[in-house]
Design a protein around this motif. Structure first.
Motif, PDB file in Angstrom:
ATOM      1  N   ASN A  40       0.858  -1.190   0.000  1.00 15.59           N
ATOM      2  CA  ASN A  40       0.000   0.000   0.000  1.00 15.59           C
ATOM      3  C   ASN A  40       0.894   1.240   0.000  1.00 15.59           C
ATOM      4  O   ASN A  40       2.098   1.127  -0.205  1.00 15.59           O
ATOM      5  N   ALA A  41       0.322   2.385   0.264  1.00 15.66           N
ATOM      6  CA  ALA A  41       1.099   3.635   0.215  1.00 15.66           C
ATOM      7  C   ALA A  41       2.157   3.707   1.317  1.00 15.66           C
ATOM      8  O   ALA A  41       3.175   4.378   1.160  1.00 15.66           O
ATOM      9  N   THR A  42       1.949   3.009   2.423  1.00 11.39           N
ATOM     10  CA  THR A  42       2.899   3.050   3.535  1.00 11.39           C
ATOM     11  C   THR A  42       3.918   1.915   3.476  1.00 11.39           C
ATOM     12  O   THR A  42       5.102   2.130   3.703  1.00 11.39           O
ATOM     13  N   ILE A  43       3.466   0.727   3.179  1.00 12.34           N
ATOM     14  CA  ILE A  43       4.370  -0.429   3.063  1.00 12.34           C
ATOM     15  C   ILE A  43       4.642  -0.602   1.583  1.00 12.34           C
ATOM     16  O   ILE A  43       3.837  -1.170   0.847  1.00 12.34           O
ATOM     17  N   ASN A  44       5.816  -0.086   1.176  1.00  7.72           N
ATOM     18  CA  ASN A  44       6.021   0.101  -0.238  1.00  7.72           C
ATOM     19  C   ASN A  44       7.505   0.174  -0.594  1.00  7.72           C
ATOM     20  O   ASN A  44       8.170   1.147  -0.258  1.00  7.72           O
ATOM     21  N   CYS A  45       8.009  -0.831  -1.276  1.00  8.38           N
ATOM     22  CA  CYS A  45       9.400  -0.794  -1.743  1.00  8.38           C
ATOM     23  C   CYS A  45       9.544   0.071  -2.988  1.00  8.38           C
ATOM     24  O   CYS A  45      10.592   0.638  -3.240  1.00  8.38           O
ATOM     25  N   ASP A  46       8.480   0.147  -3.754  1.00  9.37           N
ATOM     26  CA  ASP A  46       8.515   0.901  -5.006  1.00  9.37           C
ATOM     27  C   ASP A  46       8.852   2.375  -4.766  1.00  9.37           C
ATOM     28  O   ASP A  46       9.591   2.984  -5.528  1.00  9.37           O
ATOM     29  N   ALA A  47       8.328   2.922  -3.684  1.00  5.17           N
ATOM     30  CA  ALA A  47       8.613   4.326  -3.357  1.00  5.17           C
ATOM     31  C   ALA A  47      10.098   4.542  -3.087  1.00  5.17           C
ATOM     32  O   ALA A  47      10.638   5.612  -3.332  1.00  5.17           O
ATOM     33  N   VAL A  48      10.755   3.498  -2.606  1.00  2.00           N
ATOM     34  CA  VAL A  48      12.177   3.610  -2.283  1.00  2.00           C
ATOM     35  C   VAL A  48      13.039   3.382  -3.520  1.00  2.00           C
ATOM     36  O   VAL A  48      14.002   4.105  -3.747  1.00  2.00           O
ATOM     37  N   LEU A  96      21.322   2.808   8.093  1.00  6.04           N
ATOM     38  CA  LEU A  96      20.641   3.757   8.982  1.00  6.04           C
ATOM     39  C   LEU A  96      20.244   5.022   8.238  1.00  6.04           C
ATOM     40  O   LEU A  96      19.178   5.582   8.464  1.00  6.04           O
ATOM     41  N   TRP A  97      21.103   5.465   7.330  1.00  7.05           N
ATOM     42  CA  TRP A  97      20.787   6.640   6.511  1.00  7.05           C
ATOM     43  C   TRP A  97      19.574   6.351   5.625  1.00  7.05           C
ATOM     44  O   TRP A  97      18.663   7.180   5.514  1.00  7.05           O
ATOM     45  N   LEU A 103      11.738   6.380   6.536  1.00 10.47           N
ATOM     46  CA  LEU A 103      10.757   6.612   7.599  1.00 10.47           C
ATOM     47  C   LEU A 103      10.414   8.082   7.807  1.00 10.47           C
ATOM     48  O   LEU A 103       9.250   8.429   7.990  1.00 10.47           O
ATOM     49  N   VAL A 104      11.410   8.951   7.787  1.00  2.94           N
ATOM     50  CA  VAL A 104      11.186  10.356   8.120  1.00  2.94           C
ATOM     51  C   VAL A 104      10.814  11.191   6.894  1.00  2.94           C
ATOM     52  O   VAL A 104       9.858  11.957   6.936  1.00  2.94           O
ATOM     53  N   LEU A 105      11.565  11.034   5.824  1.00  2.00           N
ATOM     54  CA  LEU A 105      11.322  11.885   4.658  1.00  2.00           C
ATOM     55  C   LEU A 105      10.237  11.343   3.724  1.00  2.00           C
ATOM     56  O   LEU A 105       9.354  12.080   3.308  1.00  2.00           O
ATOM     57  N   LEU A 106      10.308  10.048   3.410  1.00  2.00           N
ATOM     58  CA  LEU A 106       9.329   9.467   2.485  1.00  2.00           C
ATOM     59  C   LEU A 106       8.083   8.936   3.196  1.00  2.00           C
ATOM     60  O   LEU A 106       7.055   8.748   2.560  1.00  2.00           O
ATOM     61  N   ARG A 107       8.218   8.670   4.483  1.00  2.88           N
ATOM     62  CA  ARG A 107       7.118   8.106   5.285  1.00  2.88           C
ATOM     63  C   ARG A 107       6.588   6.797   4.705  1.00  2.88           C
ATOM     64  O   ARG A 107       5.392   6.579   4.579  1.00  2.88           O
ATOM     65  N   VAL A 108       7.538   5.934   4.326  1.00  2.36           N
ATOM     66  CA  VAL A 108       7.198   4.596   3.851  1.00  2.36           C
ATOM     67  C   VAL A 108       8.042   3.556   4.576  1.00  2.36           C
ATOM     68  O   VAL A 108       9.085   3.878   5.154  1.00  2.36           O
ATOM     69  N   ILE A 109       7.573   2.329   4.525  1.00  2.26           N
ATOM     70  CA  ILE A 109       8.313   1.203   5.091  1.00  2.26           C
ATOM     71  C   ILE A 109       8.546   0.220   3.957  1.00  2.26           C
ATOM     72  O   ILE A 109       7.599  -0.257   3.334  1.00  2.26           O
ATOM     73  N   CYS A 110       9.796  -0.057   3.700  1.00  8.22           N
ATOM     74  CA  CYS A 110      10.176  -1.027   2.673  1.00  8.22           C
ATOM     75  C   CYS A 110      10.561  -2.324   3.384  1.00  8.22           C
ATOM     76  O   CYS A 110      11.601  -2.378   4.041  1.00  8.22           O
ATOM     77  N   PRO A 111       9.725  -3.371   3.286  1.00  4.95           N
ATOM     78  CA  PRO A 111      10.030  -4.629   3.987  1.00  4.95           C
ATOM     79  C   PRO A 111      11.379  -5.229   3.608  1.00  4.95           C
ATOM     80  O   PRO A 111      12.098  -5.736   4.469  1.00  4.95           O
ATOM     81  N   VAL A 112      11.741  -5.169   2.334  1.00 12.36           N
ATOM     82  CA  VAL A 112      13.027  -5.730   1.909  1.00 12.36           C
ATOM     83  C   VAL A 112      14.174  -4.913   2.488  1.00 12.36           C
ATOM     84  O   VAL A 112      15.187  -5.463   2.933  1.00 12.36           O
TER      85      VAL A 112
END
Length: 135
Positions: A40-48, A96-97, A103-112
């Motif tokens: 979804n919009a929050t759990i998203n590797c594509d955004a990264v 960490l970077w 988390l802070v700038l994109l507000r997404v979580i990439c499981p991978v």
């Protein structure tokens, strides 16, 4: 834990890290229609892998991870604890970077990416242990 066991665990972790990095690199280059990591919009590797974090100094970010895990794998095979610890330290700071960016700038979580960060933290911890045994 014996040094031999630590090197063995690091080898397995590095191989898993290589697989994760190859997956992210493939997702970035091929951009397949099937994207199991983008839930979804929050759990998203594509955004990264397509957003501002996708490149670091003009180079594909997953490629940095791939090279780092390969160096750690080689260091563990050759039993070079200083090289292993040096690369794991760089890798952890890099992870960490990336986590901050996600988390802070994109507000997404990439499981991978989270798996990569867990692998790198584990490698870093084991590298410290094997370095202490080497001294």
């Amino acid at each position: 834990m014996k040094k031999e066991s630590i090197f063995k665990y690091v080898k397995w972790l590095a191989m898993f890290g290589v697989l994760l990095a190859v997956y992210l690199l493939w997702q970035q280059i091929a951009q397949p229609a099937f994207k199991p990591c983008s839930i979804n919009a929050t759990i998203n590797c594509d955004a990264v892998i397509t957003g501002p974090v996708s490149k670091t100094f003009g180079i594909s970010t997953p490629l940095f991870g791939l090279v780092g895990y390969v160096v750690i794998l080689i260091a563990s095979i050759l039993k070079k604890p200083k090289l292993m610890l040096s690369m794991a330290t760089f890798g952890l700071v890099f992870c960490l970077w990336i986590a901050y960016q996600e988390l802070v700038l994109l507000r997404v979580i990439c499981p991978v990416c989270i798996l990569c960060q867990i692998v790198m933290l584990s490698v870093f911890t084991l590298s410290i242990k094997v370095q202490k045994k080497a001294d």
